[in-house]
Design an enzyme around this catalytic site. Structure first.
Site, PDB file in Angstrom:
ATOM      1  N   GLY A   1     -33.940 -13.252 -17.964  1.00 21.11           N
ATOM      2  CA  GLY A   1     -33.740 -13.834 -19.289  1.00 21.11           C
ATOM      3  C   GLY A   1     -32.360 -14.426 -19.498  1.00 21.11           C
ATOM      4  O   GLY A   1     -31.954 -14.681 -20.633  1.00 21.11           O
ATOM      5  N   GLN A   2     -31.634 -14.683 -18.408  1.00 20.70           N
ATOM      6  CA  GLN A   2     -30.289 -15.261 -18.548  1.00 20.70           C
ATOM      7  C   GLN A   2     -30.389 -16.746 -18.876  1.00 20.70           C
ATOM      8  O   GLN A   2     -31.124 -17.488 -18.218  1.00 20.70           O
ATOM      9  CB  GLN A   2     -29.508 -15.070 -17.241  1.00 20.70           C
ATOM     10  CG  GLN A   2     -28.067 -15.570 -17.331  1.00 20.70           C
ATOM     11  CD  GLN A   2     -27.267 -15.287 -16.057  1.00 20.70           C
ATOM     12  OE1 GLN A   2     -27.789 -14.758 -15.075  1.00 20.70           O
ATOM     13  NE2 GLN A   2     -25.997 -15.656 -16.079  1.00 20.70           N
TER      14      GLN A   2
ATOM     15  N   HIS B   1     -22.141 -12.174 -18.600  1.00 21.27           N
ATOM     16  CA  HIS B   1     -21.746 -11.628 -19.898  1.00 21.27           C
ATOM     17  C   HIS B   1     -22.486 -10.335 -20.174  1.00 21.27           C
ATOM     18  O   HIS B   1     -23.631 -10.159 -19.744  1.00 21.27           O
ATOM     19  CB  HIS B   1     -22.006 -12.637 -21.024  1.00 21.27           C
ATOM     20  CG  HIS B   1     -23.361 -13.258 -21.000  1.00 21.27           C
ATOM     21  ND1 HIS B   1     -23.709 -14.254 -20.117  1.00 21.27           N
ATOM     22  CD2 HIS B   1     -24.469 -13.014 -21.739  1.00 21.27           C
ATOM     23  CE1 HIS B   1     -24.972 -14.608 -20.312  1.00 21.27           C
ATOM     24  NE2 HIS B   1     -25.458 -13.852 -21.292  1.00 21.27           N
TER      25      HIS B   1
ATOM     26  N   HIS C   1     -24.014  -8.073 -23.149  1.00 25.92           N
ATOM     27  CA  HIS C   1     -24.414  -8.022 -24.562  1.00 25.92           C
ATOM     28  C   HIS C   1     -24.158  -6.603 -25.075  1.00 25.92           C
ATOM     29  O   HIS C   1     -24.596  -5.625 -24.448  1.00 25.92           O
ATOM     30  CB  HIS C   1     -25.917  -8.284 -24.731  1.00 25.92           C
ATOM     31  CG  HIS C   1     -26.384  -9.651 -24.343  1.00 25.92           C
ATOM     32  ND1 HIS C   1     -26.648 -10.643 -25.268  1.00 25.92           N
ATOM     33  CD2 HIS C   1     -26.666 -10.188 -23.130  1.00 25.92           C
ATOM     34  CE1 HIS C   1     -27.077 -11.733 -24.639  1.00 25.92           C
ATOM     35  NE2 HIS C   1     -27.097 -11.487 -23.347  1.00 25.92           N
TER      36      HIS C   1
ATOM     37  N   ASN D   1     -28.292  -9.716 -18.641  1.00 30.75           N
ATOM     38  CA  ASN D   1     -29.439 -10.450 -18.121  1.00 30.75           C
ATOM     39  C   ASN D   1     -29.016 -11.183 -16.856  1.00 30.75           C
ATOM     40  O   ASN D   1     -27.926 -11.766 -16.803  1.00 30.75           O
ATOM     41  CB  ASN D   1     -29.939 -11.456 -19.164  1.00 30.75           C
ATOM     42  CG  ASN D   1     -30.488 -10.772 -20.403  1.00 30.75           C
ATOM     43  OD1 ASN D   1     -31.102  -9.716 -20.314  1.00 30.75           O
ATOM     44  ND2 ASN D   1     -30.261 -11.360 -21.573  1.00 30.75           N
TER      45      ASN D   1
HETATM   46  P1  AMP Z   1     -28.311 -14.729 -22.047  1.00 36.08           P
HETATM   47  O1  AMP Z   1     -29.659 -15.155 -22.541  1.00 36.08           O
HETATM   48  O2  AMP Z   1     -28.252 -13.304 -21.566  1.00 36.08           O
HETATM   49  O3  AMP Z   1     -27.769 -15.704 -21.030  1.00 36.08           O
HETATM   50  O4  AMP Z   1     -27.352 -14.736 -23.303  1.00 36.08           O
HETATM   51  C1  AMP Z   1     -26.706 -15.882 -23.767  1.00 36.08           C
HETATM   52  C2  AMP Z   1     -26.315 -15.602 -25.183  1.00 36.08           C
HETATM   53  O5  AMP Z   1     -25.341 -16.537 -25.564  1.00 36.08           O
HETATM   54  C3  AMP Z   1     -27.459 -15.715 -26.196  1.00 36.08           C
HETATM   55  O6  AMP Z   1     -27.636 -14.469 -26.858  1.00 36.08           O
HETATM   56  C4  AMP Z   1     -27.001 -16.827 -27.138  1.00 36.08           C
HETATM   57  O7  AMP Z   1     -27.369 -16.589 -28.478  1.00 36.08           O
HETATM   58  C5  AMP Z   1     -25.494 -16.773 -26.941  1.00 36.08           C
HETATM   59  N1  AMP Z   1     -24.775 -17.997 -27.258  1.00 36.08           N
HETATM   60  C6  AMP Z   1     -25.085 -19.251 -26.853  1.00 36.08           C
HETATM   61  N2  AMP Z   1     -24.177 -20.126 -27.325  1.00 36.08           N
HETATM   62  C7  AMP Z   1     -23.276 -19.405 -28.030  1.00 36.08           C
HETATM   63  C8  AMP Z   1     -22.104 -19.730 -28.770  1.00 36.08           C
HETATM   64  N3  AMP Z   1     -21.663 -20.996 -28.870  1.00 36.08           N
HETATM   65  N4  AMP Z   1     -21.417 -18.740 -29.381  1.00 36.08           N
HETATM   66  C9  AMP Z   1     -21.861 -17.464 -29.287  1.00 36.08           C
HETATM   67  N5  AMP Z   1     -22.951 -17.089 -28.606  1.00 36.08           N
HETATM   68  C10 AMP Z   1     -23.659 -18.042 -27.997  1.00 36.08           C
END
Ligand code: AMP
Length: 113
Positions: free
Chosen positions: A92-93, A99, A101, A86
């Site tokens: 949707g980031q 990162h 997914h 994202n």
């Molecule tokens: P995005 O929305 O692409 O920025 O993805 C961020 C992701 O980080 C989401 O899927 C969250 O569920 C995940 N996330 C946030 N905090 C943590 C955490 N402490 N450990 C693991 N995943 C996390």
């Protein structure tokens, strides 16, 4: 650059279910999984988003994808999986640390929401 929760995971300040750790990146389970398998692969060198990527980041991005595909294999996602990056608000980031997914273990819909 603002610190994010992912930098704190890299530094070991908050727990994560780590599945991959090398000099370049870390892989761990997403805390709010959107599929039976939901892993995040993040670079240890912080890049805020795809929008900040430049030419020299190419090998790093390649490494993230190679690690994600190796994890997909080792986690038994033989029927397929999806890699998602994202980017920005419309993408949707929510965490400003690039990162990948890795989602699998169920059939994915298309187009994505
Ligand atoms: P995005 O929305 O692409 O920025 O993805 C961020 C992701 O980080 C989401 O899927 C969250 O569920 C995940 N996330 C946030 N905090 C943590 C955490 N402490 N450990 C693991 N995943 C996390």
């Amino acid at each position: 650059m603002a610190d994010t929760i992912f930098s704190r995971i890299i530094r070991g300040e908050i727990p994560a279910r780590i599945v991959h750790d090398d000099d370049i990146c870390l892989g761990f389970h997403d805390v709010a999984p959107q599929a039976p398998v939901h892993i995040l692969v993040i670079p240890k060198h912080v890049i805020p988003s795809l929008a900040a990527v430049t030419e020299p980041d190419g090998p790093l991005l390649g490494h993230l994808l190679v690690v994600a595909t190796k994890l997909a294999r080792s986690l038994g996602l033989a029927e397929g999986y999806r890699l998602v990056i994202n980017c920005g608000r419309d993408g949707g980031q929510t965490v400003d640390h690039l990162h990948v997914h890795l989602l699998g273990g169920r059939a994915m819909g298309w187009p994505p929401g």
